[in-house]
Motif scaffolding. Sequence first.
Motif, PDB file in Angstrom:
ATOM      1  N   LYS A  39      -6.988   9.642   1.757  1.00  0.00           N
ATOM      2  CA  LYS A  39      -5.634   9.856   1.229  1.00  0.00           C
ATOM      3  C   LYS A  39      -4.599   9.246   2.176  1.00  0.00           C
ATOM      4  O   LYS A  39      -3.645   8.588   1.734  1.00  0.00           O
ATOM      5  CB  LYS A  39      -5.363  11.353   1.043  1.00  0.00           C
ATOM      6  N   THR A  40      -4.779   9.423   3.460  1.00  0.00           N
ATOM      7  CA  THR A  40      -3.858   8.856   4.442  1.00  0.00           C
ATOM      8  C   THR A  40      -3.871   7.330   4.373  1.00  0.00           C
ATOM      9  O   THR A  40      -2.810   6.688   4.398  1.00  0.00           O
ATOM     10  CB  THR A  40      -4.240   9.326   5.861  1.00  0.00           C
ATOM     11  N   ASP A  42      -4.765   5.490   1.772  1.00  0.00           N
ATOM     12  CA  ASP A  42      -4.153   5.091   0.501  1.00  0.00           C
ATOM     13  C   ASP A  42      -2.633   5.217   0.547  1.00  0.00           C
ATOM     14  O   ASP A  42      -1.911   4.340   0.046  1.00  0.00           O
ATOM     15  CB  ASP A  42      -4.716   5.943  -0.657  1.00  0.00           C
ATOM     16  N   ASP A  43      -2.145   6.312   1.158  1.00  0.00           N
ATOM     17  CA  ASP A  43      -0.688   6.482   1.297  1.00  0.00           C
ATOM     18  C   ASP A  43      -0.086   5.370   2.150  1.00  0.00           C
ATOM     19  O   ASP A  43       0.978   4.827   1.821  1.00  0.00           O
ATOM     20  CB  ASP A  43      -0.373   7.847   1.928  1.00  0.00           C
ATOM     21  N   ARG A  44      -0.785   5.039   3.239  1.00  0.00           N
ATOM     22  CA  ARG A  44      -0.288   3.964   4.109  1.00  0.00           C
ATOM     23  C   ARG A  44      -0.283   2.626   3.359  1.00  0.00           C
ATOM     24  O   ARG A  44       0.686   1.878   3.426  1.00  0.00           O
ATOM     25  CB  ARG A  44      -1.158   3.873   5.362  1.00  0.00           C
ATOM     26  N   ASP A  45      -1.343   2.344   2.611  1.00  0.00           N
ATOM     27  CA  ASP A  45      -1.393   1.103   1.831  1.00  0.00           C
ATOM     28  C   ASP A  45      -0.283   1.065   0.776  1.00  0.00           C
ATOM     29  O   ASP A  45       0.343   0.021   0.566  1.00  0.00           O
ATOM     30  CB  ASP A  45      -2.764   0.952   1.157  1.00  0.00           C
ATOM     31  N   ALA A  46      -0.050   2.221   0.132  1.00  0.00           N
ATOM     32  CA  ALA A  46       1.023   2.286  -0.874  1.00  0.00           C
ATOM     33  C   ALA A  46       2.383   2.078  -0.220  1.00  0.00           C
ATOM     34  O   ALA A  46       3.239   1.373  -0.765  1.00  0.00           O
ATOM     35  CB  ALA A  46       0.982   3.630  -1.600  1.00  0.00           C
ATOM     36  N   LYS A  47       2.595   2.671   0.946  1.00  0.00           N
ATOM     37  CA  LYS A  47       3.881   2.492   1.646  1.00  0.00           C
ATOM     38  C   LYS A  47       4.063   1.041   2.055  1.00  0.00           C
ATOM     39  O   LYS A  47       5.161   0.480   1.903  1.00  0.00           O
ATOM     40  CB  LYS A  47       3.943   3.403   2.866  1.00  0.00           C
ATOM     41  N   ALA A  49       2.718  -1.582   0.626  1.00  0.00           N
ATOM     42  CA  ALA A  49       2.960  -2.357  -0.595  1.00  0.00           C
ATOM     43  C   ALA A  49       4.393  -2.156  -1.078  1.00  0.00           C
ATOM     44  O   ALA A  49       5.066  -3.114  -1.495  1.00  0.00           O
ATOM     45  CB  ALA A  49       1.963  -1.957  -1.676  1.00  0.00           C
ATOM     46  N   GLY A  50       4.870  -0.919  -1.010  1.00  0.00           N
ATOM     47  CA  GLY A  50       6.259  -0.649  -1.404  1.00  0.00           C
ATOM     48  C   GLY A  50       7.252  -1.355  -0.499  1.00  0.00           C
ATOM     49  O   GLY A  50       8.259  -1.916  -0.963  1.00  0.00           O
ATOM     50  N   ASP A  51       6.985  -1.320   0.804  1.00  0.00           N
ATOM     51  CA  ASP A  51       7.870  -2.000   1.755  1.00  0.00           C
ATOM     52  C   ASP A  51       7.865  -3.509   1.520  1.00  0.00           C
ATOM     53  O   ASP A  51       8.914  -4.168   1.600  1.00  0.00           O
ATOM     54  CB  ASP A  51       7.459  -1.689   3.191  1.00  0.00           C
TER      55      ASP A  51
END
Length: 164
Positions: A39-40, A42-47, A49-51
Amino acid sequence: MPQINQLLLVYQSQWFWLLLVLAVIYIGIGKGMLPKIEKTVDDRDAKIAGDLAAAEQARAAALEIEERAKAAQVEARTAAQAVAAQAKAKAAKDAENRLAKADAEIAAKVAEAEASLAKARAKALDGLEAVAVDAAQDIVAKVSGAKVTPAQAAKAVKAVLGNA
């Protein structure tokens, strides 16, 4: 030997507890910690990608603003050149008008000076004629002793001045 007989029982017990501990560790890590780590990640990858998406949008917005600024600069330069051309044309027209006015004033002064000069010349010639008539009468009287009338002397002087 009794120690050898016990050896098999002791090892079976140790193998049991080893497998039990490894199973607990596997279940603890696989079911408890691994989902949290995933989860961490995935959250880091999502952040990230968002950035990256936000950075790409900011870059696109900056490029658009830069293009608008360049267009405004070109427009301002064109307007400034037009204003400069108008000012130059107006200055040239004003200079031409002032030059024409000065030429007219100079022409008027020249005409006035020529008229004044012509009057002065006529006056001088009249005075010269009068002096020449008097001188002619005196010279004829002294040289020949004859008396010449002022009309005859004026006629002779005019004839000589007309030929000169």
